[in-house]
Design a protein around this motif. Sequence first.
Motif, short mmCIF file in Angstrom:
data_model
loop_
_atom_site.label_atom_id
_atom_site.label_comp_id
_atom_site.label_asym_id
_atom_site.label_seq_id
_atom_site.Cartn_x
_atom_site.Cartn_y
_atom_site.Cartn_z
N GLU A 97 41.08 37.23 36.71
CA GLU A 97 39.85 37.48 37.47
C GLU A 97 39.14 38.71 36.91
O GLU A 97 39.78 39.73 36.65
N LYS A 98 37.83 38.59 36.71
CA LYS A 98 37.10 39.72 36.14
C LYS A 98 36.45 40.63 37.18
O LYS A 98 36.06 41.76 36.86
N ASP A 99 36.33 40.16 38.42
CA ASP A 99 35.72 40.97 39.46
C ASP A 99 36.77 41.86 40.12
O ASP A 99 37.75 41.36 40.67
N GLU A 100 36.57 43.16 40.09
CA GLU A 100 37.58 44.09 40.58
C GLU A 100 37.84 43.95 42.07
O GLU A 100 38.98 44.01 42.52
N ASP A 101 36.78 43.76 42.86
CA ASP A 101 36.95 43.63 44.30
C ASP A 101 37.75 42.36 44.65
O ASP A 101 38.65 42.39 45.50
N ALA A 102 37.40 41.25 44.00
CA ALA A 102 38.13 40.00 44.24
C ALA A 102 39.58 40.14 43.81
O ALA A 102 40.50 39.68 44.52
N HIS A 103 39.79 40.75 42.67
CA HIS A 103 41.14 40.98 42.14
C HIS A 103 41.97 41.79 43.14
O HIS A 103 43.12 41.44 43.44
N ARG A 104 41.38 42.84 43.69
CA ARG A 104 42.06 43.70 44.66
C ARG A 104 42.38 42.93 45.95
O ARG A 104 43.49 43.04 46.50
N THR A 105 41.42 42.15 46.41
CA THR A 105 41.63 41.36 47.63
C THR A 105 42.73 40.33 47.44
O THR A 105 43.59 40.14 48.31
N ALA A 106 42.70 39.64 46.30
CA ALA A 106 43.74 38.64 46.01
C ALA A 106 45.13 39.28 46.00
O ALA A 106 46.07 38.74 46.59
N ASN A 107 45.24 40.42 45.35
CA ASN A 107 46.54 41.09 45.29
C ASN A 107 47.04 41.48 46.68
O ASN A 107 48.24 41.42 46.95
N ALA A 108 46.10 41.87 47.55
CA ALA A 108 46.49 42.21 48.93
C ALA A 108 47.03 40.98 49.65
O ALA A 108 48.04 41.06 50.37
N PHE A 109 46.37 39.84 49.45
CA PHE A 109 46.87 38.60 50.07
C PHE A 109 48.23 38.21 49.50
O PHE A 109 49.13 37.77 50.25
N PHE A 110 48.40 38.34 48.19
CA PHE A 110 49.70 38.01 47.58
C PHE A 110 50.81 38.88 48.17
O PHE A 110 51.91 38.39 48.46
N THR A 111 50.51 40.15 48.36
CA THR A 111 51.49 41.07 48.94
C THR A 111 51.79 40.71 50.39
O THR A 111 52.96 40.64 50.81
N ASP A 112 50.74 40.45 51.16
CA ASP A 112 50.91 40.12 52.57
C ASP A 112 51.78 38.87 52.76
O ASP A 112 52.52 38.77 53.75
N HIS A 113 51.66 37.93 51.82
CA HIS A 113 52.42 36.68 51.95
C HIS A 113 53.76 36.72 51.20
O HIS A 113 54.46 35.71 51.15
N GLY A 114 54.08 37.87 50.64
CA GLY A 114 55.38 38.03 50.00
C GLY A 114 55.59 37.22 48.74
O GLY A 114 56.73 36.82 48.45
N VAL A 115 54.51 36.99 47.98
CA VAL A 115 54.66 36.18 46.76
C VAL A 115 54.29 36.96 45.49
O VAL A 115 54.21 36.37 44.42
N SER A 116 54.10 38.26 45.62
CA SER A 116 53.68 39.05 44.45
C SER A 116 54.64 38.92 43.28
O SER A 116 54.22 38.99 42.11
N HIS A 117 55.92 38.71 43.57
CA HIS A 117 56.91 38.59 42.51
C HIS A 117 56.76 37.29 41.73
O HIS A 117 57.34 37.14 40.64
N ARG A 118 55.95 36.35 42.25
CA ARG A 118 55.72 35.09 41.55
C ARG A 118 54.33 35.00 40.94
O ARG A 118 53.93 33.95 40.44
N VAL A 119 53.60 36.12 40.99
CA VAL A 119 52.23 36.14 40.48
C VAL A 119 52.06 37.24 39.45
O VAL A 119 52.47 38.39 39.68
N LEU A 120 51.45 36.89 38.32
CA LEU A 120 50.96 37.89 37.37
C LEU A 120 49.45 37.87 37.48
O LEU A 120 48.80 36.91 37.04
N SER A 121 48.90 38.88 38.12
CA SER A 121 47.46 38.94 38.40
C SER A 121 46.79 39.83 37.36
O SER A 121 47.04 41.04 37.30
N VAL A 122 45.95 39.23 36.53
CA VAL A 122 45.34 39.92 35.40
C VAL A 122 43.87 40.20 35.68
O VAL A 122 43.11 39.28 36.00
N LEU A 123 43.47 41.45 35.57
CA LEU A 123 42.07 41.84 35.72
C LEU A 123 41.42 41.86 34.34
O LEU A 123 41.83 42.62 33.47
N GLY A 124 40.41 41.01 34.14
CA GLY A 124 39.74 40.97 32.85
C GLY A 124 38.88 39.74 32.71
O GLY A 124 38.91 38.84 33.56
#
Length: 213
Positions: A79-106
């Motif tokens: 994802e290239k949008d910083e705000d969207a990237h940040r929001t997505a990462n917050a949702f991934f954390t809230d749902h306990g799946v961050s360990h299964r996601v590589l979220s790339v900003l660019g």
Amino acid sequence: MDIYEYIRNLNARPEAFPEMLAYAKRHDVPIMDEDALNVMKHYMKLARVKNVLEIGTAIGYSAMHMLSVDDSVSVVTIEKDEDAHRTANAFFTDHGVSHRVLSVLGDAKEVPFEALGEAPFDLLFIDASKGNNQRFYERYLPLVKTGGLIIVDNILIRGLVVQDGITARGTRRMKEKVDGFNRAVAGSGTASAFLPVGDGLLVIIKDEKEELR
């Protein structure tokens, strides 16, 4: 009720992430239509997809649904949008799946492949700027395993793809690019299916000789 609404209703399932759907609606974030999303998840199950490369994270709604297919699924998402990237990462954390996601900003047009972890991927999901479908397809196709899936959303761009007389230059150009990509896939001999679900879903099976001309 027309036949498309009938099929859409049959493809509907209870919403797994209502708070994300509500957030998207509240903030006017474009997300994948429910029926197309469920069809994509069905293809993932049929193909036993385990690792996904997603072009266009937005708030992580599609990624969360793909992760929900099976606990063994992992997603690399760009994802290239910083705000969207940040929001997505917050949702991934809230749902306990961050360990299964590589979220790339660019910008997906130039992100180095080294930042995406290990290839090949079982599924390439393209859901970013529609005028760049072919560019994303050609760039990331080598990262998909032979026999893997490439799924492209919004191939109908809300009906614009068949609309004549578009006066807005940017909209007309986007329509031409999306239509050009669709026709290139259809004429390439590639194993593909154009599905009238959601805003149009294109499903491609990668063949070792696959190439757009």
